[in-house]
Design an enzyme around this catalytic site. Sequence first.
Site, PDB file in Angstrom:
ATOM      1  N   GLY A  13       0.841  -1.206   0.000  1.00 22.32           N
ATOM      2  CA  GLY A  13       0.000   0.000   0.000  1.00 22.32           C
ATOM      3  C   GLY A  13       0.867   1.243   0.000  1.00 22.32           C
ATOM      4  CB  VAL A  26      17.374   8.961  -6.057  1.00 17.62           C
ATOM      5  CG1 VAL A  26      18.017   9.524  -7.321  1.00 17.62           C
ATOM      6  CG2 VAL A  26      16.421   7.815  -6.402  1.00 17.62           C
ATOM      7  NE  ARG A  74      -1.148  -4.992  -0.652  1.00 23.19           N
ATOM      8  CZ  ARG A  74      -1.805  -3.858  -0.358  1.00 23.19           C
ATOM      9  NH1 ARG A  74      -2.753  -3.418  -1.157  1.00 23.19           N
ATOM     10  NH2 ARG A  74      -1.515  -3.182   0.734  1.00 23.19           N
ATOM     11  N   GLY A 104       5.751  -2.278   3.489  1.00 15.64           N
ATOM     12  CA  GLY A 104       5.339  -2.855   4.758  1.00 15.64           C
ATOM     13  C   GLY A 104       5.983  -4.210   4.998  1.00 15.64           C
ATOM     14  CG  ASP A 105       4.316  -6.882   7.941  1.00 10.99           C
ATOM     15  OD1 ASP A 105       3.558  -6.573   7.006  1.00 10.99           O
ATOM     16  OD2 ASP A 105       3.925  -7.365   9.015  1.00 10.99           O
ATOM     17  CB  THR A 127       2.771   0.578   5.908  1.00 18.13           C
ATOM     18  OG1 THR A 127       1.399   0.392   6.316  1.00 18.13           O
ATOM     19  CG2 THR A 127       3.653   0.159   7.071  1.00 18.13           C
ATOM     20  CG  ASP A 129      -1.801  -0.241   8.001  1.00 18.64           C
ATOM     21  OD1 ASP A 129      -2.565   0.713   7.785  1.00 18.64           O
ATOM     22  OD2 ASP A 129      -1.858  -1.317   7.370  1.00 18.64           O
ATOM     23  CG  ASP A 131       1.290  -2.919  10.040  1.00 19.18           C
ATOM     24  OD1 ASP A 131       2.164  -2.281   9.399  1.00 19.18           O
ATOM     25  OD2 ASP A 131       0.484  -3.684   9.480  1.00 19.18           O
ATOM     26  CG  MET A 171      -7.510   2.303   5.667  1.00 17.74           C
ATOM     27  SD  MET A 171      -6.426   2.607   4.278  1.00 17.74           S
ATOM     28  CE  MET A 171      -7.426   1.913   2.958  1.00 17.74           C
ATOM     29  N   GLY A 172      -6.005   0.271   8.906  1.00 25.27           N
ATOM     30  CA  GLY A 172      -5.060  -0.322   9.852  1.00 25.27           C
ATOM     31  C   GLY A 172      -4.961  -1.826   9.735  1.00 25.27           C
ATOM     32  NE  ARG A 173      -2.173  -5.244   5.878  1.00 25.12           N
ATOM     33  CZ  ARG A 173      -1.334  -5.467   4.868  1.00 25.12           C
ATOM     34  NH1 ARG A 173      -1.689  -6.218   3.852  1.00 25.12           N
ATOM     35  NH2 ARG A 173      -0.128  -4.952   4.885  1.00 25.12           N
ATOM     36  N   GLY A 187     -11.251  12.907  20.492  1.00 29.09           N
ATOM     37  CA  GLY A 187     -12.139  12.771  21.655  1.00 29.09           C
ATOM     38  C   GLY A 187     -13.197  11.694  21.482  1.00 29.09           C
TER      39      GLY A 187
HETATM   40  P1  ADP Z   1       2.876  -4.476   2.622  1.00 28.37           P
HETATM   41  O1  ADP Z   1       4.282  -4.429   2.174  1.00 28.37           O
HETATM   42  O2  ADP Z   1       2.241  -3.107   2.671  1.00 28.37           O
HETATM   43  O3  ADP Z   1       2.679  -5.254   3.905  1.00 28.37           O
HETATM   44  P2  ADP Z   1       1.744  -6.709   1.107  1.00 28.37           P
HETATM   45  O4  ADP Z   1       1.562  -7.564   2.307  1.00 28.37           O
HETATM   46  O5  ADP Z   1       0.616  -6.653   0.145  1.00 28.37           O
HETATM   47  O6  ADP Z   1       2.017  -5.183   1.482  1.00 28.37           O
HETATM   48  O7  ADP Z   1       3.063  -7.186   0.366  1.00 28.37           O
HETATM   49  C1  ADP Z   1       3.529  -6.511  -0.791  1.00 28.37           C
HETATM   50  C2  ADP Z   1       4.139  -7.501  -1.727  1.00 28.37           C
HETATM   51  O8  ADP Z   1       5.248  -8.148  -1.101  1.00 28.37           O
HETATM   52  C3  ADP Z   1       3.243  -8.664  -2.152  1.00 28.37           C
HETATM   53  O9  ADP Z   1       2.371  -8.340  -3.196  1.00 28.37           O
HETATM   54  C4  ADP Z   1       4.254  -9.688  -2.580  1.00 28.37           C
HETATM   55  O10 ADP Z   1       4.757  -9.402  -3.871  1.00 28.37           O
HETATM   56  C5  ADP Z   1       5.360  -9.481  -1.563  1.00 28.37           C
HETATM   57  N1  ADP Z   1       5.193 -10.420  -0.443  1.00 28.37           N
HETATM   58  C6  ADP Z   1       4.297 -10.345   0.563  1.00 28.37           C
HETATM   59  N2  ADP Z   1       4.391 -11.410   1.381  1.00 28.37           N
HETATM   60  C7  ADP Z   1       5.367 -12.183   0.890  1.00 28.37           C
HETATM   61  C8  ADP Z   1       5.950 -13.435   1.282  1.00 28.37           C
HETATM   62  N3  ADP Z   1       5.536 -14.084   2.375  1.00 28.37           N
HETATM   63  N4  ADP Z   1       6.947 -13.921   0.521  1.00 28.37           N
HETATM   64  C9  ADP Z   1       7.376 -13.258  -0.588  1.00 28.37           C
HETATM   65  N5  ADP Z   1       6.867 -12.083  -0.996  1.00 28.37           N
HETATM   66  C10 ADP Z   1       5.879 -11.548  -0.283  1.00 28.37           C
HETATM   67  O1  F6P Z   2      -1.341  -1.472   4.404  1.00 29.83           O
HETATM   68  C1  F6P Z   2      -2.004  -0.250   4.318  1.00 29.83           C
HETATM   69  C2  F6P Z   2      -3.456  -0.446   4.065  1.00 29.83           C
HETATM   70  O2  F6P Z   2      -3.951   0.836   3.854  1.00 29.83           O
HETATM   71  C3  F6P Z   2      -4.264  -1.149   5.142  1.00 29.83           C
HETATM   72  O3  F6P Z   2      -4.617  -0.323   6.195  1.00 29.83           O
HETATM   73  C4  F6P Z   2      -5.452  -1.635   4.353  1.00 29.83           C
HETATM   74  O4  F6P Z   2      -5.996  -2.797   4.924  1.00 29.83           O
HETATM   75  C5  F6P Z   2      -4.848  -1.991   3.046  1.00 29.83           C
HETATM   76  O5  F6P Z   2      -3.703  -1.182   2.891  1.00 29.83           O
HETATM   77  C6  F6P Z   2      -5.787  -1.797   1.887  1.00 29.83           C
HETATM   78  O6  F6P Z   2      -5.075  -2.003   0.718  1.00 29.83           O
HETATM   79  P1  F6P Z   2      -5.629  -2.082  -0.771  1.00 29.83           P
HETATM   80  O7  F6P Z   2      -7.061  -1.671  -0.757  1.00 29.83           O
HETATM   81  O8  F6P Z   2      -4.747  -1.162  -1.525  1.00 29.83           O
HETATM   82  O9  F6P Z   2      -5.442  -3.495  -1.190  1.00 29.83           O
END
Ligand code: ADP
Ligand code: F6P
Length: 321
Positions: A13, A26, A74, A104-105, A127, A129, A131, A171-173, A187
Amino acid sequence: MPQKTIGVLTSGGDAPGMNAAVRAVVRSALKHDYKVFGVYRGYNGLIKCEMVDMSIRMVSGIIHRGGTLLRTARCPEFTTEEGMQKAKENCMDIGIECLVVIGGDGSFKGGRDIAERGIPVIGIPGTIDNDIQCTEYTIGFDSAMNTAMEMIDKLRDTTQSHYRCSVIEVMGRHAGHIALHTGIACGASYIIIPEIKYEIGIIVEKIKLAQRLGRKHFIVLVAEGIGNVTEIAALLENATGVESRATILGHVQRGGNPSVRDRVFASQMGYHAVKLIEEGKVNRVVGLQSNRVVDFDIHEALSMKKEFDHELYNIADEIAF
Ligand code: ADP
Ligand code: F6P
């Protein structure tokens, strides 16, 4: 001959401040005489070899802009062995010696996997979130909270005029950080987040107590993933007699100009990422601890547990009436 060749991408995201991070990576890298490839649309760009040789001017005029000039995506294909091998081959063909992944993670898991296949990485937490385990702060969190706060302030006006209850989803998954912080800032009478078990009966009692103390309008803030806000609003209306409305703030929280905090942290983290590469320290994730930029081994970073701020939640609960 450039000193080194690196790649930079944004993944998952998007978050306000990602552009500032790309700019810092860069600019710092070019200062060291590196060649920098901007990779488009996250890991898709690695697989499809959509990359551009970045110049200093290409990152001019972006520090204040939301979204990401490299775009993001993604990429399910990247989670397959075939996809990862394709990405690795493209990196090797171009000569990318290290990849800076801003995301993100999920993106860091992808980074860890490609690092295990021979392409070193540095992760920068981006991100809204907040998180990510190894860092107290992720790029985009502050801007997203401010956007949410502004919108909740507007909702509060109409909620107050009508003596209503607004049930608002942010938001916040799987994380309640945005809800907790904006809930306090606005508040909210009650904040429902995944980290704390909630019972509708307790919220009803809290609203009734506040009614007895003269309160006529209510804000209930709900983190995404908890459940259907329309249903929660209906339950509260039935139990309290206060007319209720549900609002989902949604993706607007991901856009807009980054705040000062996001621009500064993004710049610091981007700079730090290149410094690590320069020192030969790779496969690390950059983070912020006690306002200092730090870094962790990517495996360690992914195995850490993020502490939830229970004290802040208790404060929110204590002072909301
Ligand atoms: P975020 O980085 O915001 O947490 P995602 O969880 O959607 O977002 O992960 C972003 C991209 O990272 C995924 O579309 C995928 O290409 C890659 N990815 C996510 N999880 C894994 C995983 N367990 N192993 C390898 N690649 C991953
Ligand atoms: O990871 C950020 C985030 O905004 C989350 O809070 C939400 O669940 C998710 O992305 C939504 O992502 P998208 O609609 O782009 O798949």
